[in-house]
Motif scaffolding. Structure first.
Motif, PDB file in Angstrom:
ATOM      1  N   LYS A  59       7.683   3.341   3.015  1.00 38.22           N
ATOM      2  CA  LYS A  59       8.170   3.557   4.224  1.00 38.22           C
ATOM      3  C   LYS A  59       7.393   4.538   4.878  1.00 38.22           C
ATOM      4  O   LYS A  59       6.766   4.534   5.994  1.00 38.22           O
ATOM      5  N   TYR A  60       7.095   5.893   4.330  1.00 38.84           N
ATOM      6  CA  TYR A  60       6.617   7.065   4.704  1.00 38.84           C
ATOM      7  C   TYR A  60       5.379   7.101   4.218  1.00 38.84           C
ATOM      8  O   TYR A  60       5.368   6.878   2.885  1.00 38.84           O
ATOM      9  N   ALA A  61       4.372   7.740   4.738  1.00 34.47           N
ATOM     10  CA  ALA A  61       2.951   7.970   3.860  1.00 34.47           C
ATOM     11  C   ALA A  61       3.292   8.999   3.033  1.00 34.47           C
ATOM     12  O   ALA A  61       3.847  10.099   3.086  1.00 34.47           O
ATOM     13  N   LEU A  62       2.182   9.024   1.788  1.00 32.54           N
ATOM     14  CA  LEU A  62       2.197  10.046   0.788  1.00 32.54           C
ATOM     15  C   LEU A  62       1.760  11.429   1.838  1.00 32.54           C
ATOM     16  O   LEU A  62       1.321  11.361   2.531  1.00 32.54           O
TER      17      LEU A  62
ATOM     18  N   ARG B  82       3.388  -1.796  11.968  1.00 30.59           N
ATOM     19  CA  ARG B  82       2.201  -1.292  11.366  1.00 30.59           C
ATOM     20  C   ARG B  82       2.331   0.285  11.508  1.00 30.59           C
ATOM     21  O   ARG B  82       1.250   0.954  10.890  1.00 30.59           O
ATOM     22  N   THR B  83       2.897   0.486  12.616  1.00 27.97           N
ATOM     23  CA  THR B  83       2.785   1.947  13.078  1.00 27.97           C
ATOM     24  C   THR B  83       3.622   2.987  11.923  1.00 27.97           C
ATOM     25  O   THR B  83       4.655   2.307  11.432  1.00 27.97           O
TER      26      THR B  83
ATOM     27  N   ILE C  49       0.739   8.940  11.967  1.00 23.50           N
ATOM     28  CA  ILE C  49      -0.466   8.797  11.104  1.00 23.50           C
ATOM     29  C   ILE C  49      -1.350   7.594  11.184  1.00 23.50           C
ATOM     30  O   ILE C  49      -0.731   6.655  11.457  1.00 23.50           O
ATOM     31  N   GLN C  50      -2.552   7.849  10.841  1.00 24.20           N
ATOM     32  CA  GLN C  50      -3.516   6.611  10.536  1.00 24.20           C
ATOM     33  C   GLN C  50      -3.284   6.359   8.988  1.00 24.20           C
ATOM     34  O   GLN C  50      -3.321   7.477   8.218  1.00 24.20           O
ATOM     35  N   TRP C  51      -3.377   5.197   8.347  1.00 21.23           N
ATOM     36  CA  TRP C  51      -3.374   4.806   7.057  1.00 21.23           C
ATOM     37  C   TRP C  51      -4.177   3.860   6.782  1.00 21.23           C
ATOM     38  O   TRP C  51      -4.543   3.042   7.627  1.00 21.23           O
TER      39      TRP C  51
ATOM     40  N   PHE D 152      -3.155   5.150  15.080  1.00 23.62           N
ATOM     41  CA  PHE D 152      -1.879   5.659  15.068  1.00 23.62           C
ATOM     42  C   PHE D 152      -0.701   4.691  15.746  1.00 23.62           C
ATOM     43  O   PHE D 152       0.445   4.690  15.456  1.00 23.62           O
ATOM     44  N   SER D 153      -1.280   3.772  16.777  1.00 20.57           N
ATOM     45  CA  SER D 153      -0.367   2.915  17.376  1.00 20.57           C
ATOM     46  C   SER D 153      -0.148   1.549  16.525  1.00 20.57           C
ATOM     47  O   SER D 153       0.395   0.692  16.828  1.00 20.57           O
ATOM     48  N   GLY D 154      -0.929   1.554  15.403  1.00 15.73           N
ATOM     49  CA  GLY D 154      -0.604   0.257  14.645  1.00 15.73           C
ATOM     50  C   GLY D 154      -1.618  -1.154  14.742  1.00 15.73           C
ATOM     51  O   GLY D 154      -1.549  -1.995  14.186  1.00 15.73           O
ATOM     52  N   TYR D 155      -2.740  -0.664  15.572  1.00 16.22           N
ATOM     53  CA  TYR D 155      -3.668  -1.689  15.479  1.00 16.22           C
ATOM     54  C   TYR D 155      -5.075  -1.009  14.706  1.00 16.22           C
ATOM     55  O   TYR D 155      -5.204  -0.212  14.044  1.00 16.22           O
ATOM     56  N   PHE D 156      -5.738  -2.481  13.894  1.00 16.59           N
ATOM     57  CA  PHE D 156      -6.690  -2.159  13.195  1.00 16.59           C
ATOM     58  C   PHE D 156      -7.933  -1.327  13.845  1.00 16.59           C
ATOM     59  O   PHE D 156      -8.667  -1.584  14.939  1.00 16.59           O
TER      60      PHE D 156
END
Length: 269
Positions: free
Chosen positions: A93-96, A199-200, A209-211, A229-233
């Motif tokens: 759920k949360y990034a490393l 995807r955000t 964050i960006q992932w 950041f907002s979930g788009y590619f």
């Protein structure tokens, strides 16, 4: 329903216990032996395969429970995925905590990347649960005009991996459509509000964050897709650092708690 009388009142019995070595222990499973085979007749928990997509599951990393989202159940597409992918798909759920590069040298091949090495050799050993060894489809781009897609039994053998552009709902990349199928949790669309919202991502502390994905960007042989950041590619050089959200596939027959806890999370037994 079963009830027991205690201290002047009847109480519903929701679990089974066994007394051993001076203490009561919760019985997780009960078997009976018949015709040369042990058969399960009781289970105290819920099978992972019974969890709805979108459920939260806690998995311990170095002894600390972390939240994972159930993003798919079963094999997304048997024509693309190896049979080993038939399980419960989960995404952190949360990034490393620490951003990482896909690779600092070999920028064109996820199978030999620094990211794949990190997830296999550093991240997986922190987990206390059994993670399935599976094969996921991946793309190798030797240059900006050539790509090789490996699927089925030719996929990359992994336990932890990054999700692909297509698995996350991407639809517009020219040559990434075969790198898997959209997982049930996500919505299709490269820049649609509903799809973007799923995807955000954030750190545990709440920072947007960006992932990274595991998918190369076809037009630039050293670039990889990531989620803005907002979930788009978007896409950029594979040797820069972005945040990481590991995905894994769990045994669908494994058991978790029958009800979620105060964080609305199920817990592996």
């Amino acid at each position: 329903m079963i009830y027991a009388y205690n201290n002047g009142a009847w109480h519903r019995v929701t679990d089974k216990y066994s007394y051993s070595n001076g203490a009561w222990h919760k019985v997780k499973e009960k078997y009976t032996y018949s015709s040369g085979v042990w058969q399960k007749v009781y289970s105290s928990g819920k099978k992972l395969s019974d969890l709805p997509v979108g459920s939260l599951l806690k998995i311990s990393e170095s002894g600390v429970p972390q939240q994972y989202i159930v993003v798919h159940q079963g094999n997304p597409d048997t024509s693309i995925y190896d049979a080993s992918c038939n399980g419960t798909w989960v995404l952190r759920k949360y990034a490393l905590d620490t951003p990482r590069a896909i690779s600092t040298s070999n920028l064109r091949n996820y199978s030999t990347s620094d990211m794949h090495t990190f997830l296999s050799n550093t991240f997986i050993p922190t987990l206390s649960t059994n993670i399935l060894q599976i094969k996921v489809p991946y793309i190798y781009t030797p240059n900006s005009s050539v790509f090789h897609l490996y699927t089925g039994s030719d996929g990359l053998s992994v336990k932890a991996f990054l999700l692909s552009y297509t698995e996350l709902g991407g639809i517009n990349a020219t040559n990434n459509a075969g790198e898997g199928s959209k997982l049930a949790y996500f919505s299709a669309g490269d820049n649609i509000a509903e799809a973007n919202s799923l995807r955000t991502a954030y750190t545990i502390g709440g920072t947007n964050i960006q992932w990274w994905t595991r998918s190369p960007f076809y037009g630039q042989s050293t670039w990889t897709y990531y989620l803005y950041f907002s979930g788009y590619f978007s896409s950029y050089e594979s040797n820069i650092s972005q945040y990481v959200r590991p995905a894994m596939i769990l045994d669908p027959a494994a058991l978790c708690s029958s009800v979620p806890d105060s964080d609305n999370c199920y817990t592996l037994q």
